[in-house]
Scaffold this motif. Structure first.
Motif, PDB file in Angstrom:
ATOM      1  N   GLY A  92       0.816  -1.218   0.000  1.00 28.59           N
ATOM      2  CA  GLY A  92       0.000   0.000   0.000  1.00 28.59           C
ATOM      3  C   GLY A  92       0.839   1.252   0.000  1.00 28.59           C
ATOM      4  N   ILE A  93       1.935   1.254   0.760  1.00 24.13           N
ATOM      5  CA  ILE A  93       2.843   2.409   0.777  1.00 24.13           C
ATOM      6  C   ILE A  93       3.420   2.640  -0.609  1.00 24.13           C
ATOM      7  CG2 ILE A  93       5.042   3.267   1.665  1.00 24.13           C
ATOM      8  CD1 ILE A  93       4.458   1.672   4.248  1.00 24.13           C
ATOM      9  N   ASP A  94       3.907   1.552  -1.228  1.00 20.81           N
ATOM     10  CA  ASP A  94       4.547   1.655  -2.531  1.00 20.81           C
ATOM     11  C   ASP A  94       3.576   2.151  -3.596  1.00 20.81           C
ATOM     12  OD1 ASP A  94       6.897   1.098  -4.264  1.00 20.81           O
ATOM     13  OD2 ASP A  94       5.546  -0.358  -5.180  1.00 20.81           O
ATOM     14  N   GLU A  95       2.323   1.723  -3.502  1.00 22.20           N
ATOM     15  CA  GLU A  95       1.313   2.151  -4.479  1.00 22.20           C
ATOM     16  C   GLU A  95       1.157   3.663  -4.475  1.00 22.20           C
ATOM     17  OE1 GLU A  95      -3.543   1.964  -4.833  1.00 22.20           O
ATOM     18  OE2 GLU A  95      -2.510   0.252  -3.943  1.00 22.20           O
ATOM     19  N   VAL A  96       0.996   4.242  -3.289  1.00 20.31           N
ATOM     20  CA  VAL A  96       0.822   5.694  -3.184  1.00 20.31           C
ATOM     21  C   VAL A  96       2.110   6.423  -3.544  1.00 20.31           C
ATOM     22  CG1 VAL A  96       0.386   7.591  -1.564  1.00 20.31           C
ATOM     23  CG2 VAL A  96      -1.028   5.526  -1.487  1.00 20.31           C
ATOM     24  N   ALA A  97       3.243   5.891  -3.091  1.00 19.62           N
ATOM     25  CA  ALA A  97       4.520   6.544  -3.377  1.00 19.62           C
ATOM     26  C   ALA A  97       4.762   6.642  -4.880  1.00 19.62           C
ATOM     27  CB  ALA A  97       5.661   5.767  -2.712  1.00 19.62           C
ATOM     28  N   ARG A  98       4.548   5.556  -5.604  1.00 19.59           N
ATOM     29  CA  ARG A  98       4.772   5.571  -7.052  1.00 19.59           C
ATOM     30  C   ARG A  98       3.829   6.543  -7.748  1.00 19.59           C
ATOM     31  NH1 ARG A  98       3.201   1.418  -9.230  1.00 19.59           N
ATOM     32  NH2 ARG A  98       2.593   0.069  -7.497  1.00 19.59           N
TER      33      ARG A  98
ATOM     34  N   GLN B 210       2.759   9.225  -6.618  1.00 18.79           N
ATOM     35  CA  GLN B 210       3.141  10.606  -6.308  1.00 18.79           C
ATOM     36  C   GLN B 210       4.587  10.911  -6.696  1.00 18.79           C
ATOM     37  OE1 GLN B 210       0.856  12.780  -5.221  1.00 18.79           O
ATOM     38  NE2 GLN B 210      -0.638  11.126  -5.349  1.00 18.79           N
ATOM     39  N   GLY B 211       5.242   9.978  -7.408  1.00 21.27           N
ATOM     40  CA  GLY B 211       6.597  10.227  -7.884  1.00 21.27           C
ATOM     41  C   GLY B 211       7.684  10.024  -6.852  1.00 21.27           C
ATOM     42  N   PHE B 212       7.427   9.182  -5.854  1.00 23.17           N
ATOM     43  CA  PHE B 212       8.413   8.909  -4.816  1.00 23.17           C
ATOM     44  C   PHE B 212       8.903   7.462  -4.900  1.00 23.17           C
ATOM     45  CE2 PHE B 212       6.590  12.725  -3.221  1.00 23.17           C
ATOM     46  CZ  PHE B 212       7.510  13.292  -2.347  1.00 23.17           C
ATOM     47  N   ASP B 213      10.147   7.243  -4.497  1.00 21.90           N
ATOM     48  CA  ASP B 213      10.707   5.910  -4.368  1.00 21.90           C
ATOM     49  C   ASP B 213      10.707   5.513  -2.891  1.00 21.90           C
ATOM     50  OD1 ASP B 213      11.401   5.494  -7.128  1.00 21.90           O
ATOM     51  OD2 ASP B 213      13.033   6.924  -6.843  1.00 21.90           O
ATOM     52  N   VAL B 214      10.771   4.199  -2.641  1.00 22.40           N
ATOM     53  CA  VAL B 214      10.758   3.678  -1.271  1.00 22.40           C
ATOM     54  C   VAL B 214      12.027   2.881  -1.021  1.00 22.40           C
ATOM     55  CG1 VAL B 214       9.578   2.134   0.343  1.00 22.40           C
ATOM     56  CG2 VAL B 214       8.238   3.583  -1.193  1.00 22.40           C
ATOM     57  N   ILE B 215      12.698   3.166   0.096  1.00 22.92           N
ATOM     58  CA  ILE B 215      13.808   2.325   0.539  1.00 22.92           C
ATOM     59  C   ILE B 215      13.407   1.666   1.863  1.00 22.92           C
ATOM     60  CG2 ILE B 215      15.644   3.566  -0.647  1.00 22.92           C
ATOM     61  CD1 ILE B 215      16.263   5.003   1.958  1.00 22.92           C
ATOM     62  N   ILE B 216      13.768   0.393   2.026  1.00 15.40           N
ATOM     63  CA  ILE B 216      13.289  -0.406   3.157  1.00 15.40           C
ATOM     64  C   ILE B 216      14.458  -1.030   3.898  1.00 15.40           C
ATOM     65  CG2 ILE B 216      11.833  -2.364   3.839  1.00 15.40           C
ATOM     66  CD1 ILE B 216      10.345  -2.002   1.171  1.00 15.40           C
ATOM     67  N   ASN B 217      14.386  -1.025   5.225  1.00 12.82           N
ATOM     68  CA  ASN B 217      15.290  -1.852   6.020  1.00 12.82           C
ATOM     69  C   ASN B 217      14.525  -2.415   7.209  1.00 12.82           C
ATOM     70  OD1 ASN B 217      15.142   0.229   7.869  1.00 12.82           O
ATOM     71  ND2 ASN B 217      17.331   0.683   7.864  1.00 12.82           N
ATOM     72  N   THR B 218      15.207  -3.188   8.045  1.00 12.59           N
ATOM     73  CA  THR B 218      14.522  -3.850   9.150  1.00 12.59           C
ATOM     74  C   THR B 218      15.348  -3.768  10.420  1.00 12.59           C
ATOM     75  OG1 THR B 218      13.554  -5.932   9.937  1.00 12.59           O
ATOM     76  CG2 THR B 218      15.521  -6.094   8.564  1.00 12.59           C
ATOM     77  N   GLY B 219      14.649  -3.798  11.529  1.00  7.97           N
ATOM     78  CA  GLY B 219      15.321  -3.810  12.824  1.00  7.97           C
ATOM     79  C   GLY B 219      15.229  -5.149  13.509  1.00  7.97           C
ATOM     80  N   GLY B 220      14.591  -6.133  12.857  1.00  4.64           N
ATOM     81  CA  GLY B 220      14.547  -7.484  13.399  1.00  4.64           C
ATOM     82  C   GLY B 220      13.923  -7.607  14.774  1.00  4.64           C
ATOM     83  N   ARG B 221      12.949  -6.743  15.100  1.00  6.79           N
ATOM     84  CA  ARG B 221      12.234  -6.781  16.382  1.00  6.79           C
ATOM     85  C   ARG B 221      13.149  -6.559  17.591  1.00  6.79           C
ATOM     86  NH1 ARG B 221      10.602 -11.310  17.757  1.00  6.79           N
ATOM     87  NH2 ARG B 221      11.706 -12.587  16.251  1.00  6.79           N
ATOM     88  N   SER B 222      14.309  -5.930  17.352  1.00  7.43           N
ATOM     89  CA  SER B 222      15.253  -5.634  18.435  1.00  7.43           C
ATOM     90  C   SER B 222      15.386  -4.128  18.589  1.00  7.43           C
ATOM     91  CB  SER B 222      16.619  -6.241  18.105  1.00  7.43           C
ATOM     92  OG  SER B 222      17.647  -5.632  18.863  1.00  7.43           O
ATOM     93  N   PRO B 223      15.160  -3.579  19.791  1.00  7.01           N
ATOM     94  CA  PRO B 223      15.286  -2.129  19.973  1.00  7.01           C
ATOM     95  C   PRO B 223      16.653  -1.588  19.547  1.00  7.01           C
ATOM     96  CG  PRO B 223      14.186  -3.095  21.863  1.00  7.01           C
ATOM     97  CD  PRO B 223      14.654  -4.245  21.004  1.00  7.01           C
ATOM     98  N   ALA B 224      17.725  -2.301  19.883  1.00  9.58           N
ATOM     99  CA  ALA B 224      19.064  -1.828  19.523  1.00  9.58           C
ATOM    100  C   ALA B 224      19.262  -1.848  18.014  1.00  9.58           C
ATOM    101  CB  ALA B 224      20.121  -2.700  20.209  1.00  9.58           C
ATOM    102  N   ARG B 225      18.841  -2.927  17.363  1.00  9.71           N
ATOM    103  CA  ARG B 225      18.975  -3.013  15.911  1.00  9.71           C
ATOM    104  C   ARG B 225      18.089  -1.986  15.214  1.00  9.71           C
ATOM    105  NH1 ARG B 225      18.231  -8.721  13.331  1.00  9.71           N
ATOM    106  NH2 ARG B 225      18.410  -7.362  11.503  1.00  9.71           N
ATOM    107  N   GLU B 226      16.892  -1.768  15.769  1.00 11.26           N
ATOM    108  CA  GLU B 226      15.997  -0.776  15.163  1.00 11.26           C
ATOM    109  C   GLU B 226      16.578   0.625  15.261  1.00 11.26           C
ATOM    110  OE1 GLU B 226      11.515  -2.662  15.303  1.00 11.26           O
ATOM    111  OE2 GLU B 226      11.935  -0.746  16.266  1.00 11.26           O
ATOM    112  N   ARG B 227      17.253   0.926  16.362  1.00 15.95           N
ATOM    113  CA  ARG B 227      17.860   2.250  16.497  1.00 15.95           C
ATOM    114  C   ARG B 227      18.915   2.457  15.407  1.00 15.95           C
ATOM    115  NH1 ARG B 227      18.131   5.804  20.802  1.00 15.95           N
ATOM    116  NH2 ARG B 227      17.337   4.240  22.272  1.00 15.95           N
TER     117      ARG B 227
END
Length: 328
Positions: free
Chosen positions: A77-83, A85-102
């Motif tokens: 859904g995010i990608d649909e709206v972004a495209r 409106q002329g925006f690209d999406v970059i994705i990463n993950t924090g693996g459900r860990s507060p330290a990794r998410e930071r």
């Protein structure tokens, strides 16, 4: 871009328009620019372009758990709206860990995106607030009281009550909830479950778990060994429910003949024919579209007041629930 302009015999500004997909360029000149770019092996560098123009056409998305189909469907859904409106999406993950998410949050910020969408983050609220001081932030599947942060959630208390009401209508009285532990939105679902059980005059049985299939399996094994196995299970999400079903079947129990199971999210996993999981539906793609719309409103400075989307979940009945003792 200057090299491309020289090769194509046009201005650097026109090359910039072509690379942005502007409709203000004639097809003849567009073709000349694209041909020159191909010959030179040129492609725009999104980060450099945003630094030069002081604007960005990139949205950053941090996903809590790449293994959970719920997040993939929200990203759709995010990608649909972004495209659109002329925006690209970059994705990463924090693996459900507060330290990794930071660290993941810091990494996204280094790309200087126009804004951030955080999907079910477990990073401390202070880190989210700090990010919101730098750029617009939207949270999905997590609440916030910060005025600079928009949120998109479902009503977890309502969803859990729908599940309990369904199981009680089938005749179940011993219904356990495998909860989401410290995960986001675990609290509302737990509260909804307890309130519904008490409203029906039943004793709640909350079992500590997490939003993973492995945690669902562990919770079931602990119930079996303690001789406290109920006739029905409400899992904290679909992923957890699949793990619970696997552990039940490994123990020689039949779903739903011996134990009924209800999930939460209604991901694509739940709809698979061999899973056919009764679950609570959250409109995942709609979450993504609402989050992207809210973010782009902030990016364009169209509003300053916070948006708090709270969507109403619904029950989807499939094959994993039946009256105690099996289907009638």
């Amino acid at each position: 871009m200057e090299d491309v302009a020289l090769r194509a015999g046009v201005s650097r500004a026109l090359v910039s328009l072509v690379m942005r997909g502007s409709p203000k360029v004639s097809e003849l000149r567009r073709s000349a620019v694209l041909k020159a770019a191909e010959e030179l092996g040129y492609s725009p560098h999104a980060m450099a372009r945003s630094l030069a123009s002081r604007t960005s056409t990139v949205l950053g998305v941090m996903v809590s758990d790449l293994h959970n189909a719920f997040f993939a469907e929200v990203v759709d859904g995010i990608d649909e709206v972004a495209r659109e409106q002329g925006f690209d999406v970059i994705i990463n993950t924090g693996g459900r860990s507060p330290a990794r998410e930071r660290r993941a949050l810091e990494s996204l910020l280094s790309f200087r995106p126009a804004g951030l969408i955080l999907l079910s983050p477990v990073v401390p609220a202070t880190a989210i607030g700090k990010a919101a001081e730098q750029l617009p932030v939207v949270l999905v599947a997590r609440s916030s009281r910060v005025s600079d942060v928009d949120t998109v959630n479902d009503d977890g208390e309502v969803g859990a009550r729908l599940a309990v009401d369904h199981l009680v209508s089938l005749g179940h009285q011993r219904i356990a909830h495998l909860d989401g532990g410290e995960g986001t939105q675990a609290g509302p679902r737990r509260r909804g479950y307890v309130a519904a059980m008490e409203a029906h005059g039943l004793v709640p049985q909350v079992v500590s778990s997490e939003y993973t299939d492995a945690a669902g399996a562990r919770a079931i094994r602990s119930l079996i060994t303690s001789d406290a196995l109920p006739t029905a299970i409400l899992s904290c999400n679909d992923f957890n429910a699949v793990g619970a079903i696997s552990a039940l079947e490994d123990a020689g129990l039949r779903v739903p003949h011996d134990v009924s199971v209800v999930g939460y999210d209604n991901t694509s996993l739940a709809a698979l024919r061999h899973v056919s999981l009764t679950t609570i539906d959250q409109p995942r793609a709609e979450f993504g579209r609402l989050a992207a719309d809210a973010l782009l409103q902030r990016v364009r400075e169209e509003r300053t007041e916070p948006v708090r989307h709270l969507l109403t979940p619904s029950l989807v009945v499939r094959s994993t629930t039946a009256p105690p003792g099996g289907p009638r």
